[in-house]
Design a protein around this motif. Structure first.
Motif, PDB file in Angstrom:
ATOM      1  N   PRO A  36     -22.503  -0.169   8.693  1.00  9.74           N
ATOM      2  CA  PRO A  36     -21.470  -0.621   7.744  1.00  9.74           C
ATOM      3  C   PRO A  36     -21.209   0.458   6.695  1.00  9.74           C
ATOM      4  CG  PRO A  36     -23.178  -2.295   8.037  1.00  9.74           C
ATOM      5  CD  PRO A  36     -23.672  -1.057   8.694  1.00  9.74           C
ATOM      6  N   ALA A  37     -19.980   0.487   6.174  1.00  9.35           N
ATOM      7  CA  ALA A  37     -19.610   1.491   5.172  1.00  9.35           C
ATOM      8  C   ALA A  37     -18.835   0.849   4.036  1.00  9.35           C
ATOM      9  CB  ALA A  37     -18.766   2.584   5.832  1.00  9.35           C
ATOM     10  N   LYS A  38     -19.091   1.360   2.805  1.00 11.53           N
ATOM     11  CA  LYS A  38     -18.450   0.807   1.622  1.00 11.53           C
ATOM     12  C   LYS A  38     -18.065   1.944   0.684  1.00 11.53           C
ATOM     13  CE  LYS A  38     -19.420  -2.828  -1.797  1.00 11.53           C
ATOM     14  NZ  LYS A  38     -20.474  -3.768  -2.257  1.00 11.53           N
ATOM     15  N   ALA A  39     -16.868   1.866   0.103  1.00 16.21           N
ATOM     16  CA  ALA A  39     -16.423   2.930  -0.798  1.00 16.21           C
ATOM     17  C   ALA A  39     -17.215   2.866  -2.099  1.00 16.21           C
ATOM     18  CB  ALA A  39     -14.937   2.787  -1.083  1.00 16.21           C
ATOM     19  N   LEU A  40     -17.836   3.982  -2.439  1.00 11.02           N
ATOM     20  CA  LEU A  40     -18.597   4.043  -3.690  1.00 11.02           C
ATOM     21  C   LEU A  40     -17.689   4.367  -4.861  1.00 11.02           C
ATOM     22  CD1 LEU A  40     -21.469   3.959  -4.888  1.00 11.02           C
ATOM     23  CD2 LEU A  40     -21.620   6.407  -4.473  1.00 11.02           C
ATOM     24  N   GLU A  41     -16.635   5.117  -4.572  1.00  9.61           N
ATOM     25  CA  GLU A  41     -15.625   5.399  -5.590  1.00  9.61           C
ATOM     26  C   GLU A  41     -14.264   5.424  -4.898  1.00  9.61           C
ATOM     27  OE1 GLU A  41     -15.795  10.237  -5.761  1.00  9.61           O
ATOM     28  OE2 GLU A  41     -17.089   9.142  -7.116  1.00  9.61           O
ATOM     29  N   ASP A  42     -13.195   5.462  -5.667  1.00  8.32           N
ATOM     30  CA  ASP A  42     -11.864   5.529  -5.057  1.00  8.32           C
ATOM     31  C   ASP A  42     -11.835   6.707  -4.091  1.00  8.32           C
ATOM     32  OD1 ASP A  42     -11.300   3.467  -6.728  1.00  8.32           O
ATOM     33  OD2 ASP A  42     -10.015   4.605  -8.097  1.00  8.32           O
ATOM     34  N   SER A  43     -11.387   6.439  -2.841  1.00  3.61           N
ATOM     35  CA  SER A  43     -11.512   7.465  -1.807  1.00  3.61           C
ATOM     36  C   SER A  43     -10.234   7.577  -0.977  1.00  3.61           C
ATOM     37  CB  SER A  43     -12.671   7.136  -0.859  1.00  3.61           C
ATOM     38  OG  SER A  43     -13.888   7.044  -1.569  1.00  3.61           O
ATOM     39  N   LEU A  44      -9.922   8.816  -0.598  1.00  4.00           N
ATOM     40  CA  LEU A  44      -8.835   9.087   0.333  1.00  4.00           C
ATOM     41  C   LEU A  44      -9.461   9.436   1.681  1.00  4.00           C
ATOM     42  CD1 LEU A  44      -5.800   9.526   0.861  1.00  4.00           C
ATOM     43  CD2 LEU A  44      -6.130  11.922   0.162  1.00  4.00           C
ATOM     44  N   LEU A  45      -9.114   8.645   2.715  1.00  3.20           N
ATOM     45  CA  LEU A  45      -9.740   8.806   4.029  1.00  3.20           C
ATOM     46  C   LEU A  45      -8.705   9.157   5.076  1.00  3.20           C
ATOM     47  CD1 LEU A  45     -11.976   5.569   3.942  1.00  3.20           C
ATOM     48  CD2 LEU A  45     -12.614   7.867   3.181  1.00  3.20           C
ATOM     49  N   TYR A  46      -9.096  10.000   6.043  1.00  3.05           N
ATOM     50  CA  TYR A  46      -8.279  10.238   7.225  1.00  3.05           C
ATOM     51  C   TYR A  46      -8.879   9.424   8.365  1.00  3.05           C
ATOM     52  CZ  TYR A  46      -6.345  14.346   4.836  1.00  3.05           C
ATOM     53  OH  TYR A  46      -5.714  15.178   3.951  1.00  3.05           O
ATOM     54  N   ARG A  47      -8.073   8.600   9.029  1.00  4.23           N
ATOM     55  CA  ARG A  47      -8.559   7.782  10.148  1.00  4.23           C
ATOM     56  C   ARG A  47      -8.140   8.439  11.470  1.00  4.23           C
ATOM     57  NH1 ARG A  47      -7.252   1.546   8.855  1.00  4.23           N
ATOM     58  NH2 ARG A  47      -5.142   2.248   9.390  1.00  4.23           N
ATOM     59  N   ILE A  48      -9.125   8.738  12.294  1.00  2.80           N
ATOM     60  CA  ILE A  48      -8.859   9.364  13.595  1.00  2.80           C
ATOM     61  C   ILE A  48      -8.982   8.278  14.657  1.00  2.80           C
ATOM     62  CG2 ILE A  48      -9.684  11.082  15.257  1.00  2.80           C
ATOM     63  CD1 ILE A  48     -10.804  12.632  12.824  1.00  2.80           C
ATOM     64  N   ILE A  89      -3.485  11.610  12.943  1.00  2.00           N
ATOM     65  CA  ILE A  89      -4.281  11.052  11.837  1.00  2.00           C
ATOM     66  C   ILE A  89      -3.487  10.021  11.024  1.00  2.00           C
ATOM     67  CG2 ILE A  89      -5.038  11.736   9.502  1.00  2.00           C
ATOM     68  CD1 ILE A  89      -6.627  13.967  10.778  1.00  2.00           C
ATOM     69  N   GLU A  90      -4.186   8.954  10.652  1.00  2.00           N
ATOM     70  CA  GLU A  90      -3.605   7.952   9.743  1.00  2.00           C
ATOM     71  C   GLU A  90      -4.316   8.086   8.400  1.00  2.00           C
ATOM     72  OE1 GLU A  90      -4.031   4.116  11.524  1.00  2.00           O
ATOM     73  OE2 GLU A  90      -3.333   4.817  13.482  1.00  2.00           O
ATOM     74  N   ILE A  91      -3.566   7.928   7.338  1.00  2.00           N
ATOM     75  CA  ILE A  91      -4.138   8.107   5.998  1.00  2.00           C
ATOM     76  C   ILE A  91      -4.413   6.745   5.372  1.00  2.00           C
ATOM     77  CG2 ILE A  91      -3.719   9.035   3.685  1.00  2.00           C
ATOM     78  CD1 ILE A  91      -1.968  11.174   5.011  1.00  2.00           C
ATOM     79  N   SER A  92      -5.590   6.649   4.735  1.00  2.00           N
ATOM     80  CA  SER A  92      -5.981   5.378   4.120  1.00  2.00           C
ATOM     81  C   SER A  92      -6.554   5.650   2.732  1.00  2.00           C
ATOM     82  CB  SER A  92      -7.031   4.691   5.001  1.00  2.00           C
ATOM     83  OG  SER A  92      -7.571   3.564   4.356  1.00  2.00           O
ATOM     84  N   TYR A  93      -6.139   4.849   1.780  1.00  2.00           N
ATOM     85  CA  TYR A  93      -6.684   4.967   0.427  1.00  2.00           C
ATOM     86  C   TYR A  93      -7.440   3.677   0.107  1.00  2.00           C
ATOM     87  CZ  TYR A  93      -7.013   5.435  -4.624  1.00  2.00           C
ATOM     88  OH  TYR A  93      -7.494   5.499  -5.901  1.00  2.00           O
ATOM     89  N   VAL A  94      -8.691   3.786  -0.308  1.00  2.00           N
ATOM     90  CA  VAL A  94      -9.495   2.597  -0.609  1.00  2.00           C
ATOM     91  C   VAL A  94     -10.056   2.708  -2.024  1.00  2.00           C
ATOM     92  CG1 VAL A  94     -10.149   2.099   1.780  1.00  2.00           C
ATOM     93  CG2 VAL A  94     -11.531   3.663   0.444  1.00  2.00           C
ATOM     94  N   ARG A  95     -10.127   1.590  -2.692  1.00  2.00           N
ATOM     95  CA  ARG A  95     -10.672   1.570  -4.044  1.00  2.00           C
ATOM     96  C   ARG A  95     -12.190   1.408  -4.004  1.00  2.00           C
ATOM     97  NH1 ARG A  95      -7.465   1.812  -8.074  1.00  2.00           N
ATOM     98  NH2 ARG A  95      -5.241   1.309  -7.917  1.00  2.00           N
ATOM     99  N   ALA A  96     -12.830   1.800  -5.079  1.00  2.00           N
ATOM    100  CA  ALA A  96     -14.290   1.671  -5.177  1.00  2.00           C
ATOM    101  C   ALA A  96     -14.699   0.226  -4.927  1.00  2.00           C
ATOM    102  CB  ALA A  96     -14.761   2.137  -6.548  1.00  2.00           C
ATOM    103  N   GLY A  97     -15.741   0.029  -4.114  1.00  2.00           N
ATOM    104  CA  GLY A  97     -16.241  -1.311  -3.823  1.00  2.00           C
ATOM    105  C   GLY A  97     -15.656  -1.927  -2.574  1.00  2.00           C
ATOM    106  N   THR A  98     -14.638  -1.284  -1.997  1.00  2.00           N
ATOM    107  CA  THR A  98     -14.008  -1.826  -0.781  1.00  2.00           C
ATOM    108  C   THR A  98     -14.953  -1.691   0.411  1.00  2.00           C
ATOM    109  OG1 THR A  98     -11.826  -1.199  -1.587  1.00  2.00           O
ATOM    110  CG2 THR A  98     -12.038  -1.630   0.785  1.00  2.00           C
ATOM    111  N   GLN A  99     -15.123  -2.792   1.162  1.00  2.00           N
ATOM    112  CA  GLN A  99     -15.908  -2.727   2.392  1.00  2.00           C
ATOM    113  C   GLN A  99     -15.031  -2.116   3.472  1.00  2.00           C
ATOM    114  OE1 GLN A  99     -19.181  -3.939   2.331  1.00  2.00           O
ATOM    115  NE2 GLN A  99     -19.482  -2.963   4.324  1.00  2.00           N
TER     116      GLN A  99
END
Length: 624
Positions: free
Chosen positions: A95-107, A33-43
């Protein structure tokens, strides 16, 4: 394994599809797994771009869109997205967009495809969308239920024993004795044209022939039961059981077209399903007083738990529990008449609410009423019917069916009225749908005549079906009323919990789940002019019209079944733990599988309520 990886693994295994994954595969997945942090509004994903990962939301919220730009879904902690792109030529489909600051696991794609090839549950989960997933879960469950898969023909152990309708009593008794059967099927016609016309049983010979001292040469047609209740050979055993429960009959001819394949007796099913709800019902009719009924009522909860543990579905359990409640009521009415004497005018005793819909569980009160013959004279007759209603109501309370706090009982003079008054009640509620009328319609329009002149109740059902289907204003007001109860699903598909009181941090599966579904199904059914009472049967009626598309009807069936069965299992677990069952559950007491699919089911309810608002134009009429 490092502490960070352990933390990732422990979070994954709390959620589908990783909760059922072998430990070795989960560990392998965790390390990739790779970890990704995205801010709200990020495509996060663009339509058509190369798809390289499936995403798992550790925290935060993400919006998923259709390629048209229309919002498709909002997902939160423990949910996945991006899998369809990996399955479909590695192009992003949604398509996906962050609605709020989100911590994602990328598989990564390679890991995704390895899991897809090596874990069937994972493959099943990622291949289908939410509502299909709910249907798949229910289908797997049903396949494991033997009662659901055993045909009634399995119980047929001998050839059909029959005789012509003109056979004499003595000859009929001789045939039954020689063949060792408890029932004799009576036929009209000969050879291939022979058709079943009636049936006699051991009990009929005793009560209708011997007790009445009928001559042995009397044609058996004079005592046979006509209007045969039959069952198709393709039916399941549980359907035979429900048919017996509902009609209070102990023998069912099994039909294959016009051909009789055999006769199934209560004893056959009891033998197959000893200690079943049917056995309990049989016992109810052998009790000679309220004390005896109270004693065996303790077995109701055991019967309920047994059915749950055998993976019976909600329709079967609800029908069986309603059949048991109906039997207690019928036996109390028989005992009441023995005590008070015959009724001065004919009457019908009505069950209302969940018992009438065949959706009763173990946490229930009594809702009932009486329809009296129009020759009823209050000064002459009402003392008798009040005494009978009180005998039944007190008896039901002794057997665990608590008094209705809203006083919807035949002991209330308002709900103990002649047929002509009931016609006026129902007509007025439909033509003048004020708040109290809408409340009464929700209660009384689920009705079932269970004793006496049941045709009175059938006449009222027909009146409701006719008048309600022709009153758009009534349907609109009913629809608006139904929107007052919403599913407990928040903006980010999180559960909305009670904030205070003794049920703090829980949600009510009846008030926020099955009840809103029953309400909206009732309204569509009324609009279709259906006479059905059970919610699943009502959906079948609706499907014969163009009111709702078949896919949405399927979603409603699945949502009703899943929410109901989670509620049922919650009550069964409480009983087994020695606790008092209720309808309030804490999310942490549910399995990850149940939490995930409950969200899908609640989303179906929410979407159905939006359609209800649109279909009946609830924003317009406000003159109540």
């Amino acid at each position: 394994m490092q502490a960070e990886l352990i933390d990732i693994r422990n979070h994954l295994v709390q959620h589908s599809p990783f909760d059922d994954m072998p430990e070795e595969l989960v560990n392998q997945l965790t390390t990739s797994i790779e970890i990704s942090y995205v801010r709200a509004g990020t495509q996060i994903l663009e339509a058509g771009q190369a798809s390289a990962y499936m995403y798992y939301v550790r925290s935060g919220a993400v919006e998923i869109f259709r390629r048209s730009g229309e919002l498709y879904n909002r997902i939160g902690e423990g949910e996945i997205f991006g899998q369809f792109g990996l399955l479909m030529h590695r192009k992003v489909r949604f398509p996906a967009k962050a609605l709020e600051d989100s911590l994602l696991y990328r598989i990564p794609a390679d890991t995704f495809h390895y899991l897809f090839e090596n874990d069937e549950n994972f493959a099943d989960f990622v291949e289908i969308e939410d509502r299909s997933r709910l249907r798949s879960a229910l289908s797997r469950r049903e396949k494991s239920n033997e009662l659901m898969t055993s045909r009634v023909t399995r119980l047929i152990s001998r050839k059909t024993i029959s005789a012509p309708t003109n056979v004499r009593l003595q000859e009929a008794a001789r045939i039954m004795t020689d063949k060792g059967v408890s029932a004799l099927l009576l036929m009209d016609g000969e050879g291939e044209n022979a058709r079943p016309a009636g049936i006699i049983t051991d009990r009929d010979l005793r009560t209708r022939a011997v007790t009445e001292a009928l001559p042995s040469e009397t044609p058996v047609s004079e005592i046979m039961s006509e209007g045969l209740i039959t069952i198709r050979a393709s039916s399941y055993i549980f359907e035979a059981m429900l048919t017996m429960l509902h009609n209070n009959v102990h023998h069912l001819p099994v039909m294959d077209g016009h051909e009789v394949r055999g006769v199934v007796a209560l004893a056959d099913i009891v033998k197959y399903e000893s200690q079943s709800s049917l056995y309990l019902v049989s016992n109810i009719y052998h009790q000679q007083n309220v004390k005896g009924l109270k004693k065996i009522s303790r077995d109701v909860r055991d019967s309920f738990v047994r059915m749950v543990n055998e993976d019976a579905n909600s329709h079967m359990i609800g029908s069986a529990m309603a059949g048991i409640g109906r039997s207690f009521t019928q036996r109390l009415l028989e005992l009441g008449e023995e005590k008070l004497g015959p009724p001065p005018v004919p009457y019908c005793f009505m069950a209302l609410g969940s018992m009438a819909r065949d959706e009763q569980l173990v946490v229930t009160d009594q809702d009932n009423a009486m329809i009296l013959d129009d020759r009823f004279v209050p000064e002459e007759h009402d003392a008798y019917f009040l005494a009978l209603a009180k005998f039944v109501s007190d008896g039901l309370a002794e057997c665990g069916y608590t008094y209705c706090t809203g006083d919807i009982m035949a002991t209330n003079p308002k709900w103990r009225q002649p047929l002509k008054v009931w016609r006026n009640y129902f007509t007025d509620w439909i033509e003048n749908p004020k708040a109290e009328a809408l409340l009464n319609s929700n209660i009384f329009f689920d009705l079932d005549g269970i004793y006496g002149r049941t045709e009175f109740a059938e006449e009222l059902k027909a009146l409701v079906a006719d008048k309600a289907s022709n009153s758009q204003r009534f349907l609109t007001m009913m629809a608006r009323n139904a929107l007052n109860r919403t599913p407990p699903l928040g903006f980010f598909r999180t559960f909305v919990l009670e904030e205070d009181g003794k049920h703090q941090k829980t949600f009510n599966l009846k008030r926020r789940g099955t009840a809103p579904l029953s309400d909206l199904i009732r309204i569509h059914s009324l609009a279709c002019g259906s006479l059905a009472q059970n919610s699943f049967e009502r959906l079948k009626s609706i499907s014969k019209t163009k009111l709702i598309i078949e896919d949405d009807l399927g979603n409603l069936r699945d949502a009703l079944e899943f929410i109901s069965i989670v509620r049922i299992r919650h009550q069964a677990l409480s009983i087994e733990a020695g606790e008092e069952p209720d309808n309030n559950v804490r999310p942490e007491d549910l399995s990850p599988f149940e939490r995930s699919h409950l969200k899908d089911a609640f989303q179906v309810v929410s979407n159905a309520q939006k359609f209800l608002r649109f279909r009946y134009n609830t924003q317009v009429t406000r003159n109540v």
